[in-house]
Motif scaffolding. Structure first.
Motif, mmCIF file in Angstrom:
data_model
loop_
_atom_site.group_PDB
_atom_site.id
_atom_site.type_symbol
_atom_site.label_atom_id
_atom_site.label_comp_id
_atom_site.label_asym_id
_atom_site.label_seq_id
_atom_site.Cartn_x
_atom_site.Cartn_y
_atom_site.Cartn_z
ATOM 1 N N ILE A 21 45.365 39.620 37.477
ATOM 2 C CA ILE A 21 45.833 38.909 38.672
ATOM 3 C C ILE A 21 46.915 39.711 39.387
ATOM 4 N N ILE A 82 36.163 43.530 42.622
ATOM 5 C CA ILE A 82 36.864 42.263 42.838
ATOM 6 C C ILE A 82 36.054 41.100 42.255
ATOM 7 N N SER A 86 37.533 39.002 39.164
ATOM 8 C CA SER A 86 37.778 37.578 39.434
ATOM 9 C C SER A 86 36.987 36.705 38.467
ATOM 10 N N TYR A 90 38.438 34.065 35.655
ATOM 11 C CA TYR A 90 37.887 32.703 35.598
ATOM 12 C C TYR A 90 37.420 32.358 34.189
#
Length: 107
Positions: A21, A82, A86, A90
């Motif tokens: 992050i 990305i 991501s 998650y």
């Protein structure tokens, strides 16, 4: 009062998520057009012309600004990176629930 605890064997997953992050956020906030800022890149500091890692960072920076074509020109895998990172963040949060400590609930 309920207290939450994170098992030590799952703490490394949260650390991994935090690193992804922070890394994606810093690359998105950096100015991809700036050439005069300090870089930790060994290839760039050694004077060589092209660095694929720098291109990936610039691609993410351009993508955060909505410059899709320039992002693809900087590095074609920026958009895919990305998406993959991501999704990884998650799945870390999805598969690592915070459980309450049962001993402290009874007191």
């Amino acid at each position: 009062m309920r207290k939450f605890s994170i098992p030590k064997f799952k703490l490394h997953r949260y650390l991994e998520a935090a690193v992804w992050i922070v890394g994606l956020t810093l690359m998105a906030l950096s100015d991809p057009w700036a050439n005069d800022h300090y870089s930790l890149c060994l290839i760039k500091n050694s004077g060589l012309g092209f660095c694929p890692g720098c291109g990936l960072g610039h691609s993410i920076g351009f993508l955060a600004r909505g410059e899709w074509i320039q992002s693809f020109k900087s590095h074609p895998l920026g958009i895919i990176a990305i998406i993959i990172l991501s999704y990884r963040v998650y799945t870390i949060f999805k598969n690592t629930p915070i459980k309450t400590n049962r001993n402290e609930q009874n007191n």
